[in-house]
Design a protein around this motif. Sequence first.
Motif, PDB file in Angstrom:
ATOM      1  N   ARG A  38      43.370  35.540  35.973  1.00 50.37           N
ATOM      2  CA  ARG A  38      42.344  35.023  35.068  1.00 50.37           C
ATOM      3  C   ARG A  38      41.226  36.054  34.921  1.00 50.37           C
ATOM      4  O   ARG A  38      41.121  36.994  35.706  1.00 50.37           O
ATOM      5  CB  ARG A  38      41.783  33.685  35.558  1.00 50.37           C
ATOM      6  CG  ARG A  38      41.072  33.709  36.892  1.00 50.37           C
ATOM      7  CD  ARG A  38      40.701  32.291  37.309  1.00 50.37           C
ATOM      8  NE  ARG A  38      40.037  32.229  38.598  1.00 50.37           N
ATOM      9  CZ  ARG A  38      38.731  32.336  38.774  1.00 50.37           C
ATOM     10  NH1 ARG A  38      37.929  32.510  37.718  1.00 50.37           N
ATOM     11  NH2 ARG A  38      38.193  32.261  39.969  1.00 50.37           N
ATOM     12  N   LYS A  39      40.415  35.858  33.917  1.00 46.39           N
ATOM     13  CA  LYS A  39      39.313  36.774  33.647  1.00 46.39           C
ATOM     14  C   LYS A  39      38.230  36.561  34.693  1.00 46.39           C
ATOM     15  O   LYS A  39      37.582  35.522  34.732  1.00 46.39           O
ATOM     16  CB  LYS A  39      38.768  36.503  32.239  1.00 46.39           C
ATOM     17  CG  LYS A  39      37.633  37.409  31.812  1.00 46.39           C
ATOM     18  CD  LYS A  39      37.168  37.030  30.421  1.00 46.39           C
ATOM     19  CE  LYS A  39      35.941  37.820  30.015  1.00 46.39           C
ATOM     20  NZ  LYS A  39      35.451  37.436  28.676  1.00 46.39           N
ATOM     21  N   MET A  40      38.042  37.547  35.570  1.00 45.57           N
ATOM     22  CA  MET A  40      37.009  37.465  36.601  1.00 45.57           C
ATOM     23  C   MET A  40      36.137  38.715  36.514  1.00 45.57           C
ATOM     24  O   MET A  40      36.657  39.825  36.425  1.00 45.57           O
ATOM     25  CB  MET A  40      37.628  37.361  37.998  1.00 45.57           C
ATOM     26  CG  MET A  40      38.458  36.117  38.206  1.00 45.57           C
ATOM     27  SD  MET A  40      38.918  35.811  39.946  1.00 45.57           S
ATOM     28  CE  MET A  40      40.029  37.161  40.262  1.00 45.57           C
ATOM     29  N   VAL A  41      34.820  38.531  36.526  1.00 40.59           N
ATOM     30  CA  VAL A  41      33.911  39.670  36.374  1.00 40.59           C
ATOM     31  C   VAL A  41      33.201  40.039  37.678  1.00 40.59           C
ATOM     32  O   VAL A  41      32.571  41.090  37.764  1.00 40.59           O
ATOM     33  CB  VAL A  41      32.859  39.400  35.280  1.00 40.59           C
ATOM     34  CG1 VAL A  41      33.528  39.147  33.948  1.00 40.59           C
ATOM     35  CG2 VAL A  41      31.949  38.230  35.654  1.00 40.59           C
ATOM     36  N   SER A  42      33.291  39.185  38.684  1.00 38.07           N
ATOM     37  CA  SER A  42      32.565  39.461  39.927  1.00 38.07           C
ATOM     38  C   SER A  42      33.462  39.961  41.053  1.00 38.07           C
ATOM     39  O   SER A  42      32.970  40.355  42.108  1.00 38.07           O
ATOM     40  CB  SER A  42      31.824  38.206  40.389  1.00 38.07           C
ATOM     41  OG  SER A  42      32.730  37.145  40.601  1.00 38.07           O
ATOM     42  N   CYS A  43      34.762  39.930  40.864  1.00 38.09           N
ATOM     43  CA  CYS A  43      35.683  40.434  41.891  1.00 38.09           C
ATOM     44  C   CYS A  43      37.009  40.810  41.234  1.00 38.09           C
ATOM     45  O   CYS A  43      37.325  40.375  40.130  1.00 38.09           O
ATOM     46  CB  CYS A  43      35.900  39.401  42.989  1.00 38.09           C
ATOM     47  SG  CYS A  43      36.667  37.872  42.432  1.00 38.09           S
ATOM     48  N   TRP A  44      37.776  41.633  41.952  1.00 34.07           N
ATOM     49  CA  TRP A  44      39.088  42.052  41.436  1.00 34.07           C
ATOM     50  C   TRP A  44      40.181  41.057  41.806  1.00 34.07           C
ATOM     51  O   TRP A  44      41.222  41.001  41.164  1.00 34.07           O
ATOM     52  CB  TRP A  44      39.448  43.427  41.994  1.00 34.07           C
ATOM     53  CG  TRP A  44      38.522  44.524  41.612  1.00 34.07           C
ATOM     54  CD1 TRP A  44      37.667  45.216  42.417  1.00 34.07           C
ATOM     55  CD2 TRP A  44      38.343  45.086  40.300  1.00 34.07           C
ATOM     56  NE1 TRP A  44      36.979  46.166  41.712  1.00 34.07           N
ATOM     57  CE2 TRP A  44      37.371  46.110  40.395  1.00 34.07           C
ATOM     58  CE3 TRP A  44      38.908  44.824  39.053  1.00 34.07           C
ATOM     59  CZ2 TRP A  44      36.945  46.868  39.306  1.00 34.07           C
ATOM     60  CZ3 TRP A  44      38.488  45.574  37.958  1.00 34.07           C
ATOM     61  CH2 TRP A  44      37.521  46.572  38.098  1.00 34.07           C
TER      62      TRP A  44
END
Length: 325
Positions: free
Chosen positions: A247-253
């Motif tokens: 899913r699209k995650m911006v705070s972790c890989w």
Amino acid sequence: MKTFRRTLRSGSLKIEYTHEVKNVKNINMRVTPEKGLCVSSPPDTSVDSIEKFLLSKLDRILPALTRSAVINTAVKAPKAPAGGRKAIVLGGKTIEYELTYKKIKNIILSVHIKKGVRVSAPIRAKQEDIDRFLHKNEEFILSSIRKQQLAAEKLPPEKEYKTGEYIYFLGQKLSLAVYSGARNFINISGSKMNMFVTDPHNFSLKKYVFEEFLRAECSDYVTALCGELYPRFRKKGIPFPDKIKFRKMVSCWGNCRSQKRILTFSTYLIQLPPNCIEAVVCHEFTHFLHQNHSKDFYSQLTEFMPDWKVYDKIMKAMQNEIIFR
């Protein structure tokens, strides 16, 4: 299974119940706050037999229905008040924030690089409680805003998905070319990423097509990589995950839910160089052994991938260019 809605009548008494025909030996009943009185019976049971059974159990049914009504009343949440854009003066400056009311116990505060100050408050919280909380955290809010403003100045311009922009894919810096097409899809040819869309002027469409492309490519690549790398983890007794999600995650890989044996990866991961992706996969598999970031965790990660620190630095250097917040 067949289900019927029926009414039990006895004098002035009237009780609605659900009748379920099941492969059971005897008539059974239960009362729940969600469904009220429910009865299950064998297929050949008559309605008269069911109602005689219920009448014989009224001393249990009526108190249970009363308790159920109380429970239903108790769980009805009050209507959330309207939130929206608010403002407060902190340190002589007017600070705008987005207020949202939620089913939570405490007030929650966050300062985002693009979305600004955001406050989540319990449904019953009063505005004066929220104001008091913000004043108490004045120093944190003002310093966080300053940090986010400095960080925003260093960010590259947001993608417009126009011909000539660059896009990273597996660590390669590709030139984007946008074309009008009968259907929406993306392919890569050499150093070019070709995007075909039905409306080349529609930003939302182009962003959607790009993000779906990342999701599909990331899913295929990382799932296969997990299978290739798994033998080194199996030696330590690590189970293969029951689910691998994207899913699209911006705070972790990525993240690991070890108890449920679920690994989740950011779809942006596919833009990193292959060795960086491998480092993230090793990182998340290591969490099956160590749920925190202790010395033991990093010692084990180093055993799985000795040069992970090299790729960690590369990821940190690239993240602002490839994660579009």
